[in-house]
Motif scaffolding. Structure first.
Motif, PDB file in Angstrom:
ATOM      1  N   GLY A   4      27.285  98.807  37.639  1.00  0.00           N
ATOM      2  CA  GLY A   4      26.285  99.753  37.182  1.00  0.00           C
ATOM      3  C   GLY A   4      25.385 100.277  38.282  1.00  0.00           C
ATOM      4  O   GLY A   4      24.559 101.160  38.054  1.00  0.00           O
ATOM      5  N   LEU A   7      25.054 104.182  38.936  1.00  0.00           N
ATOM      6  CA  LEU A   7      24.597 105.099  37.899  1.00  0.00           C
ATOM      7  C   LEU A   7      23.369 105.860  38.382  1.00  0.00           C
ATOM      8  O   LEU A   7      22.474 105.299  38.996  1.00  0.00           O
ATOM      9  CB  LEU A   7      24.276 104.308  36.620  1.00  0.00           C
ATOM     10  N   PHE A  11      18.473 105.520  31.411  1.00  0.00           N
ATOM     11  CA  PHE A  11      18.956 104.972  30.152  1.00  0.00           C
ATOM     12  C   PHE A  11      17.776 104.380  29.395  1.00  0.00           C
ATOM     13  O   PHE A  11      17.171 103.399  29.843  1.00  0.00           O
ATOM     14  CB  PHE A  11      20.012 103.913  30.459  1.00  0.00           C
ATOM     15  N   ILE A  84      30.169 102.223  26.053  1.00  0.00           N
ATOM     16  CA  ILE A  84      29.770 102.327  27.460  1.00  0.00           C
ATOM     17  C   ILE A  84      30.817 103.082  28.261  1.00  0.00           C
ATOM     18  O   ILE A  84      30.502 103.997  29.032  1.00  0.00           O
ATOM     19  CB  ILE A  84      29.540 100.921  28.057  1.00  0.00           C
ATOM     20  N   ARG A  89      28.337 105.330  30.341  1.00  0.00           N
ATOM     21  CA  ARG A  89      28.530 105.297  31.788  1.00  0.00           C
ATOM     22  C   ARG A  89      28.815 106.689  32.368  1.00  0.00           C
ATOM     23  O   ARG A  89      28.186 107.086  33.358  1.00  0.00           O
ATOM     24  CB  ARG A  89      29.643 104.319  32.165  1.00  0.00           C
ATOM     25  N   LEU A  92      25.534 108.712  32.483  1.00  0.00           N
ATOM     26  CA  LEU A  92      24.609 108.254  33.513  1.00  0.00           C
ATOM     27  C   LEU A  92      25.106 108.621  34.905  1.00  0.00           C
ATOM     28  O   LEU A  92      24.318 109.014  35.776  1.00  0.00           O
ATOM     29  CB  LEU A  92      24.405 106.744  33.401  1.00  0.00           C
ATOM     30  N   GLN A  93      26.394 108.518  35.119  1.00  0.00           N
ATOM     31  CA  GLN A  93      26.952 108.883  36.421  1.00  0.00           C
ATOM     32  C   GLN A  93      26.795 110.376  36.700  1.00  0.00           C
ATOM     33  O   GLN A  93      26.733 110.792  37.860  1.00  0.00           O
ATOM     34  CB  GLN A  93      28.425 108.472  36.487  1.00  0.00           C
ATOM     35  N   VAL A 133      25.543  97.818  33.192  1.00  0.00           N
ATOM     36  CA  VAL A 133      24.857  98.932  32.521  1.00  0.00           C
ATOM     37  C   VAL A 133      23.728  98.356  31.662  1.00  0.00           C
ATOM     38  O   VAL A 133      23.965  97.780  30.602  1.00  0.00           O
ATOM     39  CB  VAL A 133      25.829  99.748  31.646  1.00  0.00           C
TER      40      VAL A 133
END
Length: 226
Positions: A4, A7, A11, A84, A89, A92-93, A133
């Motif tokens: 994680g 990222l 979040f 996720i 994920r 967030l990326q 994450v």
């Protein structure tokens, strides 16, 4: 699943007992963040992806209740892995802000504390499931359980049954509230308890302030303003 650490988005998770107004506050925060020029993704647990939504229907319909808290925790974890990998994920990326109605803390509270699963079990599940994450900020919406259950009942369609957890007794929900407080008190850098026994605008104003104070400097667009 990769680490994680790579990222780039933010979040934010919303936690709390039944009927505390998480959905309403997520919509309010989403609107404010979008107005600040941020790219926002709203999701929920269990659910948030096609396979996870199937698991959600099974759990909240009471299908897993007879199997016990361990089976429920494993099902929630399976749904979370898919959620996720397929949604959280990647968002967030891509630098997006993700707002999630419940996450791993709910499993800790509902199946861990209330289901009496040990901390070692919950930590092992989280290590496998989350793979790095974790929320940047968790807002724990708090109110007396009796009031929350009344609110939850009032929003159900006429004749609709209570779901798997709303149907539990008041004692269950009192223990649940205590568990969320314990989680928040153990991780004050991540968690903030918000008094939800007020009007939605009052609660929303507190949430805007907290997000601004905790994450405002992280915004890739103009900071969140009051």
């Amino acid at each position: 699943m990769s680490d994680g650490a790579n990222l780039r988005g933010r979040f934010i998770t919303f936690e709390g007992g039944e009927g505390v107004g998480k959905s309403t506050q997520i919509r309010l925060l989403e609107s404010r963040l979008r107005a600040a020029g941020l790219d926002v993704v709203v999701t929920r647990e269990p659910g948030g992806s096609q396979r996870a939504e199937t698991i959600r229907e099974y759990i909240l319909g009471g299908g897993a209740r007879a199997l016990g808290p361990m089976a429920e925790a494993l099902l929630f974890s399976a749904a979370r892995i898919d959620h996720i990998d397929s949604l959280i994920r990647p968002a967030l990326q891509a630098g997006k802000w993700v707002l999630c109605d419940r996450f791993a803390d709910s499993t800790r509270a509902y199946q861990g504390a209330n289901g009496k699963l040990g901390d070692d079990v919950m930590q092992a599940l989280e290590q496998v499931t989350l793979a790095g994450v974790r929320p940047d900020l968790t807002l724990v919406l708090d109110m007396p359980p009796a009031i929350g259950l009344q609110r939850a009942a009032s929003r159900r369609a006429a004749g609709a049954p209570a779901d798997r957890f709303e149907s539990e007794g008041l004692g269950f929900h009192a223990r649940l509230r205590k568990a969320f407080h314990q989680i928040a008190n153990a991780e004050p850098r991540r968690c903030v308890i918000v008094n939800a026994d007020r009007t939605a605008p009052e609660v929303g104003a507190d949430i805007f302030r907290i997000v601004d104070e905790r994450l405002g400097d992280a915004a890739p667009a103009p900071a969140i303003t009051r």
